[in-house]
Design a protein around this motif. Structure first.
Motif, PDB file in Angstrom:
ATOM      1  N   LEU A 248      28.173  18.906 -17.950  1.00 37.00           N
ATOM      2  CA  LEU A 248      27.454  17.670 -18.820  1.00 37.00           C
ATOM      3  C   LEU A 248      25.815  18.097 -18.650  1.00 37.00           C
ATOM      4  O   LEU A 248      25.209  18.709 -17.650  1.00 37.00           O
ATOM      5  CB  LEU A 248      27.693  16.092 -17.977  1.00 37.00           C
ATOM      6  CG  LEU A 248      28.857  15.741 -18.097  1.00 37.00           C
ATOM      7  CD1 LEU A 248      29.673  16.098 -16.653  1.00 37.00           C
ATOM      8  CD2 LEU A 248      28.867  14.178 -18.396  1.00 37.00           C
ATOM      9  N   PHE A 249      24.929  17.632 -19.701  1.00 36.19           N
ATOM     10  CA  PHE A 249      23.763  17.726 -19.668  1.00 36.19           C
ATOM     11  C   PHE A 249      23.005  16.814 -20.650  1.00 36.19           C
ATOM     12  O   PHE A 249      23.800  16.335 -21.409  1.00 36.19           O
ATOM     13  CB  PHE A 249      23.311  19.236 -20.058  1.00 36.19           C
ATOM     14  CG  PHE A 249      23.854  19.734 -21.367  1.00 36.19           C
ATOM     15  CD1 PHE A 249      23.331  19.638 -22.548  1.00 36.19           C
ATOM     16  CD2 PHE A 249      25.154  20.390 -21.407  1.00 36.19           C
ATOM     17  CE1 PHE A 249      23.609  19.949 -23.703  1.00 36.19           C
ATOM     18  CE2 PHE A 249      25.626  20.730 -22.504  1.00 36.19           C
ATOM     19  CZ  PHE A 249      25.068  20.601 -23.824  1.00 36.19           C
ATOM     20  N   SER A 250      21.751  16.397 -20.281  1.00 35.17           N
ATOM     21  CA  SER A 250      20.982  15.564 -21.452  1.00 35.17           C
ATOM     22  C   SER A 250      19.875  15.938 -21.899  1.00 35.17           C
ATOM     23  O   SER A 250      19.206  16.883 -21.305  1.00 35.17           O
ATOM     24  CB  SER A 250      20.871  14.226 -20.638  1.00 35.17           C
ATOM     25  OG  SER A 250      20.118  14.318 -19.586  1.00 35.17           O
ATOM     26  N   SER A 251      19.386  15.581 -23.202  1.00 34.43           N
ATOM     27  CA  SER A 251      18.223  16.150 -23.654  1.00 34.43           C
ATOM     28  C   SER A 251      16.894  15.120 -23.091  1.00 34.43           C
ATOM     29  O   SER A 251      16.964  14.137 -22.444  1.00 34.43           O
ATOM     30  CB  SER A 251      18.240  15.808 -25.081  1.00 34.43           C
ATOM     31  OG  SER A 251      18.058  14.545 -25.474  1.00 34.43           O
ATOM     32  N   THR A 252      15.708  15.481 -23.461  1.00 35.69           N
ATOM     33  CA  THR A 252      14.590  14.911 -23.187  1.00 35.69           C
ATOM     34  C   THR A 252      14.525  13.326 -23.662  1.00 35.69           C
ATOM     35  O   THR A 252      13.619  12.684 -23.115  1.00 35.69           O
ATOM     36  CB  THR A 252      13.437  15.718 -23.591  1.00 35.69           C
ATOM     37  OG1 THR A 252      13.053  15.613 -24.909  1.00 35.69           O
ATOM     38  CG2 THR A 252      13.299  17.384 -23.169  1.00 35.69           C
ATOM     39  N   CYS A 253      14.958  13.096 -24.649  1.00 38.79           N
ATOM     40  CA  CYS A 253      15.200  12.088 -25.542  1.00 38.79           C
ATOM     41  C   CYS A 253      16.483  11.199 -25.063  1.00 38.79           C
ATOM     42  O   CYS A 253      16.743  10.126 -25.674  1.00 38.79           O
ATOM     43  CB  CYS A 253      14.983  12.021 -26.885  1.00 38.79           C
ATOM     44  SG  CYS A 253      13.490  12.974 -27.228  1.00 38.79           S
TER      45      CYS A 253
END
Length: 458
Positions: A248-253
């Protein structure tokens, strides 16, 4: 039987302060290593082994990669002193004024590895230098290394072209190198990751800065396996592994992705963005949730959102009182304490400029920059406590106007580093504004951080 644990903390950058600018370098102040001795029992050794015990994770090391474990929780079962008044036990003076972007790594023998933009060094617990590995001329290293089964992996790059290198931890000699001529690497302070014998790192395909592509390679020789191209900007890319052969990973927004380790998209939540919102991301908790810290748009509100790992559904969403500043930490605040999400919040720094422009920017910020960390209940998002750092009467990071090493320019670091949660519930935070390292603990559990519950190394 008691034995000594030597825990090292990087004082200048503390626990991972990262560049916030494409192609920039970390501040070139003299980096000190604080050595503190604590009691470490056989039970805590088993805790270390158990906390990293995962069939796909590396063999047990005290601090194997950015965020410490495969979940990237930045939680550790150990205790360290909470009073810094005695100062460091030994110092690496950094005579070459090299730039350091990440905190050290610690192996099972408590040796310490420090990576600069040009060199990788291994020290003993007493500060003796064991070996130094040099990147090739023209290369620089901006990604955090990773320890894995007797080797340490780095990702130097030249003209945005990355090369993965496996180095023997014992001798400092190269096991293998793999050049990726068809990939582009922007130079933000991402983290190398290894899970299930796959080496993961970030690359650029469509955007001009940060990361928008996840690359997987074979850990035995660096052979390219697959890539996954997103439609959003990731910054200081640090994926999390919940232990089920997914990532899993997420963006800056705030866009969150879950992939299989074969590169298949399992689910995503949120829209794409073609610009960076804040230098933040996410981490996995031990409770089946993924926590993303982000800002909605470049000028929008900042949030921490808890997602179910199974399907991405939102469990809770909490608006932060200030600008999101970093990846969160997730861990229990001491024995019997609550599971918490530590969210760093604070003002962005600027590059050095002329005095008039700097004065104008500082005035727009109310005369000083602010930094804080907020502890949230991991189950509900409710505030547990809030701790404010001392203000910084400048728009430029401490040390950013100093002389830097050869070929290394000024920095534009994040507001602060990722917090570290210790086994007794103490929280260690670091400021990129003035460089303070703080330890915080709500010892009386009243939800208020009193001055006596904070110790600071300036």
């Amino acid at each position: 039987m008691m034995e000594a644990l030597w825990l090292f903390l990087c004082l200048a950058l503390a626990v991972a302060n990262h560049c916030d600018y494409v192609g920039c370098q970390e501040e070139a102040v003299h980096v000190s290593l604080l050595q503190v001795q604590t009691n470490h029992t056989a039970q805590q050794t088993r805790q270390m082994q158990a906390s990293t015990a995962d069939k796909g994770a590396p063999q047990a090391y005290y601090w194997a990669n950015r965020g410490r474990d495969a979940r990237r929780s930045s939680w550790a079962p150990y205790r360290a002193p909470t009073n810094f008044s005695s100062g460091p036990s030994w110092i690496w003076p950094n005579d070459l004024k090299e730039q350091v972007r990440h905190s050290p790594l610690i192996d099972a023998d408590m040796n310490i590895y420090v990576c600069t933009t040009k060199r990788l060094r291994k020290f003993t617990t007493s500060g003796n230098l064991l070996w130094t590995w040099n990147a090739e001329p023209g290369q620089m290293m901006s990604a955090s290394p990773v320890l894995y089964n007797g080797s340490i992996y780095v990702l130097p790059h030249e003209s945005h072209i990355p090369t993965a290198v496996s180095i023997d931890m014992a001798s400092g000699t190269v096991n293998w190198k793999r050049h990726y001529a068809n990939l582009s690497h922007s130079g933000d302070a991402e983290s190398l990751s290894i899970y299930n014998d796959r080496l993961l790192f970030g690359a650029l395909t469509n955007f001009k800065k940060g990361t928008d592509t996840v690359v997987a390679a074979r850990v035995s020789d660096g052979h390219y396996l697959w890539d996954f191209v997103t439609d959003t900007v990731l910054w200081n890319f640090m994926p999390s592994f919940p232990g089920d052969s997914t990532v899993l990973f997420s963006s800056t927004c705030g866009t969150v992705f879950r992939l299989s380790l074969e590169g298949e998209l399992l689910w995503r939540v949120g829209a794409g963005h073609d610009s960076m919102c804040v230098p933040a991301g996410g981490a996995v908790g031990p409770n089946g949730l993924f926590y993303a810290e982000y800002r909605e748009g470049r000028d929008g509100a900042s949030y921490v959102t808890a997602h179910n790992i199974s399907d991405g559904s939102v469990v809770w969403k909490r608006e932060l009182p200030y600008r999101a500043a970093q990846y969160p930490a997730v861990g229990q605040l001491g024995p019997g304490g609550p599971l918490a999400v530590l969210a760093p919040i604070g003002d962005a720094l600027k590059l050095p400029s002329d005095p008039e422009s700097e004065a104008s920017l500082l005035k727009q910020s109310g005369g000083a920059l602010s930094n804080a960390v907020i502890a949230l209940d991991a189950a509900t998002g409710a505030t547990l406590w809030h701790s404010q750092d001392r203000p910084w009467n400048d728009t430029v990071a401490a040390g950013d106007r100093d002389k830097h090493g050869e070929g290394e320019g000024a920095c534009w670091p994040d507001a602060q580093g990722i917090p570290v949660i210790a086994g007794d519930g103490s929280v260690y935070t670091s400021s990129s504004h003035h460089g303070d390292l703080r330890t915080i603990r709500d010892a009386d559990a009243d939800g208020i951080i009193s001055p006596w519950e904070v110790s600071t190394f300036e």
